[in-house]
Design a protein around this motif. Structure first.
Motif, mmCIF file in Angstrom:
data_model
loop_
_atom_site.group_PDB
_atom_site.id
_atom_site.type_symbol
_atom_site.label_atom_id
_atom_site.label_comp_id
_atom_site.label_asym_id
_atom_site.label_seq_id
_atom_site.Cartn_x
_atom_site.Cartn_y
_atom_site.Cartn_z
ATOM 1 N N GLY A 216 -9.655 -23.282 6.938
ATOM 2 C CA GLY A 216 -9.102 -23.811 8.174
ATOM 3 C C GLY A 216 -7.600 -23.931 8.205
ATOM 4 N N ASN B 283 -12.042 -29.499 12.649
ATOM 5 C CA ASN B 283 -11.709 -28.099 12.856
ATOM 6 C C ASN B 283 -12.000 -27.244 11.633
ATOM 7 O OD1 ASN B 283 -11.201 -28.272 15.510
ATOM 8 N ND2 ASN B 283 -8.981 -28.249 15.381
ATOM 9 N N LEU C 202 8.077 -33.032 12.837
ATOM 10 C CA LEU C 202 8.635 -32.260 13.953
ATOM 11 C C LEU C 202 7.750 -31.063 14.298
ATOM 12 C CD1 LEU C 202 11.189 -33.419 12.209
ATOM 13 C CD2 LEU C 202 12.498 -31.841 13.614
ATOM 14 N N GLY C 203 7.451 -30.927 15.588
ATOM 15 C CA GLY C 203 6.893 -29.666 16.076
ATOM 16 C C GLY C 203 5.584 -29.265 15.448
ATOM 17 N N ASN D 282 1.211 -30.018 15.972
ATOM 18 C CA ASN D 282 0.103 -30.713 16.618
ATOM 19 C C ASN D 282 -0.932 -30.977 15.534
ATOM 20 O OD1 ASN D 282 -2.001 -31.602 18.176
ATOM 21 N ND2 ASN D 282 -2.472 -29.584 19.022
ATOM 22 N N SER E 98 -4.929 -31.305 15.758
ATOM 23 C CA SER E 98 -5.701 -30.079 15.936
ATOM 24 C C SER E 98 -5.480 -29.085 14.805
ATOM 25 C CB SER E 98 -5.321 -29.396 17.261
ATOM 26 O OG SER E 98 -5.612 -30.232 18.351
ATOM 27 N N GLU F 224 1.709 -35.785 21.054
ATOM 28 C CA GLU F 224 0.412 -35.227 20.673
ATOM 29 C C GLU F 224 -0.488 -36.336 20.131
ATOM 30 O OE1 GLU F 224 -0.181 -32.373 21.691
ATOM 31 O OE2 GLU F 224 1.148 -30.785 20.956
ATOM 32 N N VAL G 58 11.762 -34.589 22.467
ATOM 33 C CA VAL G 58 12.908 -33.682 22.442
ATOM 34 C C VAL G 58 12.660 -32.551 23.444
ATOM 35 C CG1 VAL G 58 11.924 -32.166 20.658
ATOM 36 C CG2 VAL G 58 14.389 -32.499 20.742
ATOM 37 N N ILE H 249 12.530 -28.572 24.507
ATOM 38 C CA ILE H 249 12.189 -27.377 23.734
ATOM 39 C C ILE H 249 13.470 -26.776 23.162
ATOM 40 C CG2 ILE H 249 11.433 -24.970 23.999
ATOM 41 C CD1 ILE H 249 9.063 -25.954 25.551
ATOM 42 N N GLY H 250 13.489 -26.589 21.863
ATOM 43 C CA GLY H 250 14.660 -26.035 21.190
ATOM 44 C C GLY H 250 15.734 -27.057 20.874
ATOM 45 N N LEU I 85 5.507 -25.029 13.667
ATOM 46 C CA LEU I 85 6.016 -23.965 14.538
ATOM 47 C C LEU I 85 6.976 -24.423 15.632
ATOM 48 C CD1 LEU I 85 2.758 -21.866 15.035
ATOM 49 C CD2 LEU I 85 4.522 -21.619 13.292
ATOM 50 N N HIS J 105 11.908 -20.153 17.172
ATOM 51 C CA HIS J 105 13.061 -20.198 18.069
ATOM 52 C C HIS J 105 14.161 -19.273 17.545
ATOM 53 C CE1 HIS J 105 11.886 -23.823 20.374
ATOM 54 N NE2 HIS J 105 11.286 -24.184 19.251
ATOM 55 N N THR K 130 4.612 -21.496 23.699
ATOM 56 C CA THR K 130 3.181 -21.186 23.600
ATOM 57 C C THR K 130 2.605 -21.944 22.419
ATOM 58 O OG1 THR K 130 3.589 -19.297 22.157
ATOM 59 C CG2 THR K 130 3.543 -18.871 24.529
ATOM 60 N N ASN L 288 -6.029 -19.749 16.088
ATOM 61 C CA ASN L 288 -5.180 -18.618 16.434
ATOM 62 C C ASN L 288 -5.853 -17.803 17.532
ATOM 63 O OD1 ASN L 288 -3.358 -19.551 14.624
ATOM 64 N ND2 ASN L 288 -3.822 -18.098 13.019
ATOM 65 N N LYS M 218 8.020 -19.912 20.940
ATOM 66 C CA LYS M 218 8.125 -21.276 21.457
ATOM 67 C C LYS M 218 9.267 -21.409 22.460
ATOM 68 C CE LYS M 218 5.014 -23.625 18.960
ATOM 69 N NZ LYS M 218 4.101 -22.457 18.899
HETATM 70 N N1 LIG Z 1 -7.588 -25.753 14.243
HETATM 71 C C1 LIG Z 1 -6.573 -24.940 14.012
HETATM 72 N N2 LIG Z 1 -5.795 -25.132 12.924
HETATM 73 C C2 LIG Z 1 -4.758 -24.296 12.686
HETATM 74 C C3 LIG Z 1 -4.488 -23.177 13.521
HETATM 75 C C4 LIG Z 1 -5.301 -23.024 14.681
HETATM 76 O O1 LIG Z 1 -5.064 -22.137 15.522
HETATM 77 N N3 LIG Z 1 -6.327 -23.909 14.890
HETATM 78 N N4 LIG Z 1 -3.469 -22.288 13.218
HETATM 79 C C5 LIG Z 1 -2.911 -22.348 11.871
HETATM 80 C C6 LIG Z 1 -1.613 -21.672 11.838
HETATM 81 S S1 LIG Z 1 -1.560 -20.002 11.447
HETATM 82 C C7 LIG Z 1 -0.448 -22.357 11.988
HETATM 83 S S2 LIG Z 1 1.051 -21.564 11.805
HETATM 84 C C8 LIG Z 1 -0.447 -23.792 12.249
HETATM 85 C C9 LIG Z 1 0.267 -24.057 13.568
HETATM 86 O O2 LIG Z 1 0.343 -25.427 13.833
HETATM 87 P P1 LIG Z 1 1.314 -25.974 14.997
HETATM 88 O O3 LIG Z 1 2.724 -25.763 14.645
HETATM 89 O O4 LIG Z 1 0.874 -27.362 15.297
HETATM 90 O O5 LIG Z 1 0.927 -24.959 16.175
HETATM 91 P P2 LIG Z 1 1.110 -24.934 17.757
HETATM 92 O O6 LIG Z 1 -0.162 -25.172 18.459
HETATM 93 O O7 LIG Z 1 1.798 -23.666 18.057
HETATM 94 O O8 LIG Z 1 1.927 -26.235 18.120
HETATM 95 C C10 LIG Z 1 3.222 -26.405 17.996
HETATM 96 C C11 LIG Z 1 3.651 -27.824 18.331
HETATM 97 O O9 LIG Z 1 5.033 -27.712 18.506
HETATM 98 C C12 LIG Z 1 5.407 -28.430 19.660
HETATM 99 N N5 LIG Z 1 6.660 -27.821 20.144
HETATM 100 C C13 LIG Z 1 6.851 -26.789 20.984
HETATM 101 N N6 LIG Z 1 8.163 -26.533 21.132
HETATM 102 C C14 LIG Z 1 8.824 -27.430 20.379
HETATM 103 C C15 LIG Z 1 10.197 -27.691 20.103
HETATM 104 O O10 LIG Z 1 11.107 -27.027 20.588
HETATM 105 N N7 LIG Z 1 10.481 -28.715 19.256
HETATM 106 C C16 LIG Z 1 9.516 -29.493 18.694
HETATM 107 N N8 LIG Z 1 9.887 -30.475 17.872
HETATM 108 N N9 LIG Z 1 8.217 -29.265 18.943
HETATM 109 C C17 LIG Z 1 7.875 -28.250 19.760
HETATM 110 C C18 LIG Z 1 4.243 -28.346 20.590
HETATM 111 O O11 LIG Z 1 4.280 -29.401 21.518
HETATM 112 C C19 LIG Z 1 3.081 -28.459 19.591
HETATM 113 O O12 LIG Z 1 2.790 -29.798 19.329
HETATM 114 O O13 LIG Z 1 -1.739 -24.351 12.332
HETATM 115 C C20 LIG Z 1 -2.726 -23.804 11.448
HETATM 116 N N10 LIG Z 1 -3.944 -24.558 11.619
#
Ligand SMILES: Nc1nc2c(c(=O)[nH]1)N[C@H]1C(S)=C(S)[C@@H](COP(=O)(O)OP(=O)(O)OC[C@H]3O[C@@H](n4cnc5c(=O)[nH]c(N)nc54)[C@H](O)[C@@H]3O)O[C@H]1N2
Ligand SMILES: Nc1nc2c(c(=O)[nH]1)N[C@H]1C(S)=C(S)[C@@H](COP(=O)(O)OP(=O)(O)OC[C@H]3O[C@@H](n4cnc5c(=O)[nH]c(N)nc54)[C@H](O)[C@@H]3O)O[C@H]1N2
Ligand SMILES: [Mo]
Length: 779
Positions: free
Chosen positions: A74, A91, A238-239, A241, A244, A271, A301, A303-304, A385, A390, A661, A669, A762
């Motif tokens: 996962g 998850n 930072l950044g 979720n 999930s 989140e 914050v 975005i960016g 991410l 960015h 996104t 993914n 993003k």
């Molecule tokens: N269940 C589940 N688990 C996973 C994945 C999945 O798809 N599902 N994917 C896996 C993978 S490969 C990865 S890389 C990770 C990804 O994990 P995350 O990085 O949590 O992935 P995202 O859903 O893209 O969410 C990005 C977060 O960044 C925030 N965000 C967007 N823009 C900005 C910004 O400019 N600044 C800040 N500070 N925050 C911002 C969004 O609000 C969101 O909360 O999770 C992994 N785990």
């Protein structure tokens, strides 16, 4: 569920990705704690749907277990170091069950459906058909995939590769699932063939983190482990979720809160992990429905805007240091760093006004976060991410390091940088050689110990590979896992690139879009999943993986394979290699007979893998040495390096929005489990755009109005999605968000970071307006 949808234009077919809603869209803000009973209910429903009542729970008991279990595919969050507790998440359970489904995609299935027909199905429907069972080859005469023997499949690959005028006409993609042993063989095959074309999912994920940490600290990884998380005084998240995408972090956050740790979340969205949680394995809490807070401060914050916010915190710390010498760790700065004076001057020259505008956060809120940082003896900064995808991802991660260095938050317990990696072994892939820009030292060692002459020129990453496909320069594409067609930016452009290839080979467990968007010739090679028994000549095999915190441990599948015709990933790679390299002196088959043999070679080639076979069998595996953790910096200066980059301008032009996104709660993914996003209160809807209510009002848009989202690329070209539904959300003005992979349609191929080469997933520049043509709207 109805899956086949006839009478659609090719454009419709091409742009339809994702799932199929089960009812009318709904939006009700979520007010419950994360995890807890909501997660338990969701797991129950999911197990029932997949028909996994018996094997599902049994497998789950085996997951992430000290000795003998398999690593949860996962995410890359580390296993609890106590090793005693079953730390599971909703998850992870969904993800494992997804692999164990009883459904099968066999030869009869392919005989019944043409590729054109399958192309009309949603991505959910494709993966929902079950596990692939035997190798298949595309037959252009009938537009069907037809069975092919493993021998003939390998021979076809070998023939096409040997006919290439240069090995650089081939590219070898890796998705971060691949175990370390297979990874090592895969890169060895590519380099023995003569190319460093090793694009990987990391090019879209944490490339920026790797480059920034390498430049600043001489290591591409974080320096902290779970024990540090347990002893820190302040966490800055930072950044990500986490509820999930790294749900086991919730446990760490709740426990930290109970200890009195300050937890600051920095994210445009608040989140679920920035509110409260019920720890699923805490039976008392579950029984009493007792939740724990997981946040002490939330900063929304723009975005960016993270870099400006971090700089604001640094500015506050420096200002305080004028009267309070303890605000800085001057001894640490003097002894272990360079570049401090330049950085200090730059921070002083950056006005509060600019910091507030660029971050979108008022000064008093930034000062609050800075006070938390100043008052904490030990701090950890963690990110995902939201920071990396960015233009200035590298600069932002370096700003994180700058901030940590100011107070000596490095090389001691409870302190340091802690990127949250994505795929369960994406970090291990890089460690074990998946790198299109390998170091000369690595190549020297590989060449010497494996008796090959590796190519020295840099290879192509993900974006460069797609561009080269277009120019006809890449003719063979191998996808070792993953779903390249959908995961990559600029969907239409990526499809064209893949279709321009002479041969595409996908090594997969389930049917996905990348099988349907293929080259003139195409192979689907089905492999064992991580939950399954891998029996080779020397007996049952285990493979190793590395988590986000550099722990390497073994993973052992226990289920009967989904089909007797599946091969393991190492066996598939060996088969491909022997066919393409008939004169190879590498003992491919001998390696596959016993993975210990691969590990023995890896122990010699890779830094930190000494005595690999013994250490990986220790109860919790071993931790790869982290020089920066010991304050040894493998940088040009031998010190930790401050960076002094100017703040980027991230304020959207008038009338436009910055759109990020992201993933929903019910997806992995490109794998979509359902159209729900529980923690954000969404049901039956993925084609949406979250907007600030004032931005909606300004455009005359109300909840669930169909809208067109149009992105403008740097080269001025535009891309549109039409009929998306607007959802009013608590997000800063000028910002918007929606789901990947659907929105990759908007992400121009040329729009990648000049610092990391990462696509700007993003940070799309978009306009949103009410859909003009209601006939085209979807609901
Ligand atoms: N269940 C589940 N688990 C996973 C994945 C999945 O798809 N599902 N994917 C896996 C993978 S490969 C990865 S890389 C990770 C990804 O994990 P995350 O990085 O949590 O992935 P995202 O859903 O893209 O969410 C990005 C977060 O960044 C925030 N965000 C967007 N823009 C900005 C910004 O400019 N600044 C800040 N500070 N925050 C911002 C969004 O609000 C969101 O909360 O999770 C992994 N785990
Ligand atoms: N717009 C936008 N795009 C993004 C992102 C974003 O935030 N926004 N995130 C990016 C990120 S961080 C990442 S990591 C990439 C993900 O990109 P990928 O890693 O390419 O995509 P996945 O969806 O994880 O791959 C799913 C497929 O992997 C196969 N699979 C599953 N298990 C196994 C296995 O054990 N072995 C093999 N061989 N195959 C298996 C299945 O066939 C399944 O269909 O997407 C990137 N794309
Ligand atoms: Mo990722």
């Amino acid at each position: 569920m109805s899956t086949s949808e006839a009478n659609e234009s090719p454009a419709d077919v091409e742009s339809r990705v994702g799932s199929t809603p089960e009812g009318a869209p709904e939006f009700h803000p979520y007010r419950h704690p994360a995890a807890g009973w909501g997660a338990a209910k969701s797991v129950t429903r999911f197990l029932a749907r997949e028909g996994e009542w018996v094997d599902g729970p049994r497998a789950i008991m085996k997951m992430n277990h000290e000795n003998g279990g398999f690593d949860c595919p996962g995410c890359a969050w580390p296993d609890d170091i106590k090793g005693l507790r079953l730390d599971l998440c909703e998850n992870g359970i969904k993800h494992v069950t997804w692999e164990m489904t009883r459904k099968r995609v066999d030869r009869a299935y392919f005989a019944a459906h043409t590729v054109t027909e399958l192309s009309g199905w949603s991505d959910f429907a494709l993966e929902d058909q079950g596990r692939l069972t035997e190798p298949m080859v595309y037959d252009p005469a009938t537009d069907h995939y037809v069975p092919i023997s493993w021998h003939d499949a390998f021979a076809l690959f070998g023939r096409v590769v040997r006919e290439l005028d240069s090995p650089d006409r081939a590219a070898f993609y890796t998705s971060g699932r691949l175990g370390n042993e297979a990874t090592f063989l895969y890169q060895l095959m590519a380099r023995e063939l003569g190319t460093n074309n090793l694009p990987d999912c990391s090019n879209m994920c944490h490339e920026a983190s790797g480059r920034a940490l390498q430049a600043a600290l001489g290591t591409g990884k974080g320096t902290v482990d779970l024990k540090d998380w347990e002893t820190t005084d302040a966490l800055f998240i930072l950044g990500v979720n986490a509820a999930s995408n790294a749900p086991r972090m919730l446990t760490a956050l709740a426990e930290a809160y109970r200890r009195g740790t300050q937890i600051v979340h920095i994210n445009p969205l608040i989140e679920a992990a920035a509110r409260r949680t019920i720890i699923p394995h805490d039976f008392v809490d579950m029984a009493l429905n007792k939740s724990t807070r997981t946040s002490t401060l939330n900063l929304q914050v723009r975005i960016g805007g993270d870099m400006a916010l971090l700089r604001g915190m640094a500015k506050a710390v420096l200002e305080q240091a004028r009267t309070d010498p303890k605000a800085l760790d001057q001894l640490f700065i003097d002894r272990h760093t360079i570049g401090f004076e330049d950085y200090r001057k730059l921070v002083e020259a950056t006005s509060w006004d600019e910091i507030e505008r660029q971050s979108g956060v008022p000064r008093d809120r930034i000062l609050k976060a800075a006070r938390v940082y100043r008052d904490a003896d030990r701090s950890i900064v963690s990110w995902c991410l939201g920071v990396t995808q960015h233009e200035h991802g590298v600069d932002t991660v370096r700003e994180i390091v700058n901030l940590l260095l100011l107070r000596g938050n490095l090389g001691r317990e409870g302190a340091g940088p802690s990127p949250v990696r994505g795929h369960s072994n994406v970090q291990g892939n890089r460690t074990c050689g998946i790198d299109h820009r390998p170091t000369q030292e690595f190549l020297d060692r590989l060449g010497e110990l494996c008796g090959i002459d590796p190519p020295r020129a840099h290879g192509k990453d993900t974006v460069a590979t797609i561009e080269a496909m277009h120019r006809g320069e890449i003719q063979v594409f191998v996808g070792m896992g993953g779903n390249f067609a959908l995961a990559a930016p600029d969907t239409a452009y990526t499809y064209e690139g893949l279709r321009n290839c002479e041969l595409t080979v996908q090594v997969s467990t389930k049917l996905n879009r990348s099988h349907l968007v293929h080259g003139r010739r195409a192979l689907i090679l089905p492999c064992l999943g991580r939950t399954e028994k891998d029996v080779q000549r020397a007996g049952e095999q285990e493979t190793s993986v590395e988590d986000s915190m550099s722990m390497v441990h073994l993973s052992k599948g226990m289920k009967r394979p989904a089909s007797p015709h599946l091969l393991s990933e190492p066996a598939i790679i060996a088969g491909l290699a022997r066919a393409a390299l008939p004169d190879s002196t590498t003992p491919w088959q001998w390696y596959v007979e016993d993975y210990d043999r691969i590990r023995d070679t890896m122990a010699q080639v890779l830094d930190g893998f000494e005595d690999f076979n013994r250490r990986v069998r220790l109860p919790l595996g071993f931790r790869i040495k982290q020089p920066a953790r010991e304050l040894v910096f493998l940088t040009p200066s031998g010190k930790a390096e401050f960076s002094a980059a100017p703040l980027p301008d991230v304020i959207p032009a008038p009338g436009t929005l910055a759109l990020g996104t992201m993933r929903s709660h019910d997806q992995w993914n490109t794998t979509i489990y359902s159209d729900n996003d529980r923690y954000r209160g969404i049901r039956n809807l993925r084609t949406l755009v979250f907007m600030n209510p004032d931005d909606m009002r300004e455009r005359g848009i109300t909840e669930f109005d169909p809208v067109d989202v149009t992105s403008t690329a740097r080269d001025g070209s535009t891309r549109s999605l039409t009929g998306y539904l607007a959802v009013p959300y608590d997000i800063p003005r000028g910002c918007a968000a929606g789901y990947m992979p659907e929105m990759n349609v908007l992400c121009a191929i040329g729009d990648y970071s000049t610092q990391s080469d990462q696509p700007l997933m993003k940070h799309l520049r978009v306009t949103v307006e009410k859909s003009a043509d209601p006939a085209r709207t979807r609901s």
